[in-house]
Scaffold this motif. Structure first.
Motif, mmCIF file in Angstrom:
data_model
loop_
_atom_site.group_PDB
_atom_site.id
_atom_site.type_symbol
_atom_site.label_atom_id
_atom_site.label_comp_id
_atom_site.label_asym_id
_atom_site.label_seq_id
_atom_site.Cartn_x
_atom_site.Cartn_y
_atom_site.Cartn_z
ATOM 1 N N PHE A 80 -39.574 -13.878 33.514
ATOM 2 C CA PHE A 80 -40.288 -14.830 32.837
ATOM 3 C C PHE A 80 -41.451 -15.538 33.724
ATOM 4 N N SER A 81 -41.107 -15.935 34.619
ATOM 5 C CA SER A 81 -41.962 -16.870 35.636
ATOM 6 C C SER A 81 -43.425 -15.858 35.917
ATOM 7 N N LEU A 82 -43.052 -14.750 36.151
ATOM 8 C CA LEU A 82 -44.493 -14.002 36.450
ATOM 9 C C LEU A 82 -45.186 -13.769 35.227
ATOM 10 N N GLY A 83 -44.553 -13.577 33.900
ATOM 11 C CA GLY A 83 -45.149 -13.239 32.823
ATOM 12 C C GLY A 83 -46.009 -14.718 32.302
ATOM 13 N N ASP A 84 -44.970 -15.804 32.186
ATOM 14 C CA ASP A 84 -45.689 -16.774 32.019
ATOM 15 C C ASP A 84 -46.751 -17.472 32.800
ATOM 16 N N SER A 85 -46.703 -17.218 34.006
ATOM 17 C CA SER A 85 -47.921 -17.320 35.063
ATOM 18 C C SER A 85 -49.157 -16.559 34.738
ATOM 19 N N ALA A 86 -48.907 -15.301 34.608
ATOM 20 C CA ALA A 86 -50.133 -14.399 34.247
ATOM 21 C C ALA A 86 -50.649 -14.930 32.907
ATOM 22 N N VAL A 101 -51.406 -16.436 23.666
ATOM 23 C CA VAL A 101 -51.307 -15.615 24.992
ATOM 24 C C VAL A 101 -50.162 -14.545 24.711
ATOM 25 N N SER A 102 -50.265 -13.220 25.491
ATOM 26 C CA SER A 102 -49.215 -12.417 25.615
ATOM 27 C C SER A 102 -49.228 -11.843 26.899
ATOM 28 N N ALA A 103 -47.877 -11.381 27.402
ATOM 29 C CA ALA A 103 -48.004 -10.752 28.615
ATOM 30 C C ALA A 103 -46.905 -9.432 28.448
ATOM 31 N N GLU A 104 -47.144 -8.677 29.464
ATOM 32 C CA GLU A 104 -46.426 -7.418 29.400
ATOM 33 C C GLU A 104 -46.153 -7.639 31.199
ATOM 34 N N VAL A 105 -44.662 -7.088 31.165
ATOM 35 C CA VAL A 105 -44.049 -7.492 32.619
ATOM 36 C C VAL A 105 -43.400 -5.744 32.561
ATOM 37 N N ARG A 108 -44.027 3.086 36.568
ATOM 38 C CA ARG A 108 -44.118 2.032 35.888
ATOM 39 C C ARG A 108 -43.180 2.007 34.705
ATOM 40 N N LYS A 109 -42.433 0.958 34.302
ATOM 41 C CA LYS A 109 -41.735 0.840 33.090
ATOM 42 C C LYS A 109 -41.732 -0.341 32.274
ATOM 43 N N LEU A 110 -42.217 -0.594 31.047
ATOM 44 C CA LEU A 110 -42.349 -1.772 30.622
ATOM 45 C C LEU A 110 -40.937 -2.337 30.299
ATOM 46 N N VAL A 111 -40.809 -3.725 30.954
ATOM 47 C CA VAL A 111 -39.407 -4.345 30.963
ATOM 48 C C VAL A 111 -39.299 -5.503 30.179
ATOM 49 N N ALA A 112 -40.532 -6.176 29.905
ATOM 50 C CA ALA A 112 -40.531 -7.576 28.840
ATOM 51 C C ALA A 112 -41.812 -7.647 28.293
ATOM 52 N N LEU A 113 -41.906 -8.503 27.041
ATOM 53 C CA LEU A 113 -43.026 -8.508 26.355
ATOM 54 C C LEU A 113 -42.880 -10.186 25.937
ATOM 55 N N LEU A 114 -43.878 -10.993 26.403
ATOM 56 C CA LEU A 114 -43.887 -12.485 26.107
ATOM 57 C C LEU A 114 -45.106 -12.584 24.999
ATOM 58 N N GLN A 115 -44.903 -13.564 24.226
ATOM 59 C CA GLN A 115 -45.984 -14.207 23.272
ATOM 60 C C GLN A 115 -45.722 -15.519 23.294
#
Lengths: 142, 142, 142, 142
Positions: B62-68, B117-121, B129-136
């Protein structure tokens, strides 16, 4: 939520899992009160847990809320089960200023396949608590 | 998104803010590519950033996705502005196994009052690389 | 998403379920393109589907996005399965002005126990499409 | 939430806006109790508001919860303001069986720039109410 009290093995399951989360140690987090469907986690806002203005980073707030909600879910699950977050939504209500955060996770709707949870996160400054975040999410037994 | 390239002062604004987030240092996180409306952050899955099974804690993801996502929003904002997360939703798609995480934040809809915003982690393991999380989520200029 | 084409019985399953949703008829909604992990639903912005300024009500936007995402999930499920929404998050990006809405639901991550989905909803006015909402959610087979 | 009682013009503002939402009429929805930061909306589960099993469609549940939360936000806003949904997250807890739905919207955190809201939606069957959905979202004054 018919269960009224947790057995010592149910409490141990939560303590053991929490102790194995190295991120909680990094944050200096501690388990507080543990009750059926309700778990509290507190952590100081360490010098290394901050955003650019010196307040708690949203990542700290999220981590505590998510873990408190997850352990609240675990407290309602059958023996042997573990829990994972499926999805969590956080609203950040105010800057998390102060010396420590208190996250209170709760089960909103227990279930065999999915558990719906919420969490409130408070920042404590000079003895007063302020609500800084509200989480709503879904946990899955694994 | 008419802006095609960031000025060096716009890039500096992001680098300076990122450097001031002590949580990012705690996580060993680094800024990657910075483009208008798109910012990348990577971090190793340190021994101190894990959940009970040794994978990356959802709090790190979450922290990385939120900051990105936040810095992607900042990259589109007028000079002097800063950015705060209003709310973020994360879906955790798979256990975050591997040696490091890569978060790619993007602006979905810029705006004067709010930025969506959105983020992929992604988790990187043995070069894949494997997609492990999606943020909106929603960011607000402050 | 290894499946490349839907059989006619897989398409029929979606058409039959859609036809049984009386709310879709109330909205004048129609199924558009159906592909593995991707389903389109369109609806006029009827006089009875509006909010106080005459634009499409967020409830219409949500309904189309949620249904499109749900049928996208169903398109990836084994025979005999049905699908229910566990949770959905919608960001409303712009007022939904125009003559009709087009919702495109997509599977982000298929799964046996849970399917993560997204949807985009566009408003069409004088032949131009504008993105008015973004949904991210979780579906469960039942 | 220092305001203890709504003036008749504040109540009228909500009634007028609600009456102008044609979707609420389509659903047969009615305003219930209106208090500062708390608004109730009820609607029958009409033959035309259903999903494929004859229960209330998630779109109806969402529409009532979103509108109740929006009007709860409006009840706390200065004269002349209107309100729009920025984003809303809904967890669907149980099938919405019964004869009618009751949505109770609440202000979690008022604010000049943004208002954080929640809503509970209950299904009523043979006189008993069951919680079927929980919403958490953000409203913006316009």
């Amino acid at each position: 939520m018919e269960k009224k009290i947790l057995s010592s093995s149910e409490i141990d399951r939560i303590r053991t899992s929490f102790a194995a989360q190295s991120l909680m140690r990094t944050f200096g987090a501690e388990l507080g009160e543990i009750a059926p469907g309700r778990v509290e986690i507190t952590a100081p806002i360490l010098p290394g847990s901050r955003q650019q203005h010196g307040f708690a980073h949203a990542g700290l707030t999220f981590s505590l809320g998510d873990s408190a909600a997850g352990y609240a879910a675990l407290s309602m699950m059958p023996e042997g089960a573990e829990v994972m977050s499926v999805e969590v939504k956080i609203n950040l209500l105010a800057p998390a200023k102060g010396s420590r955060l208190i996250a209170i996770g709760k089960v909103v709707k227990p279930g065999r396949r999915l558990v719906v949870v919420s969490a409130e996160v408070f920042a404590e400054e000079a003895g007063t608590r302020k609500l800084v975040a509200l989480l709503q999410g879904t946990m899955i037994p694994v």
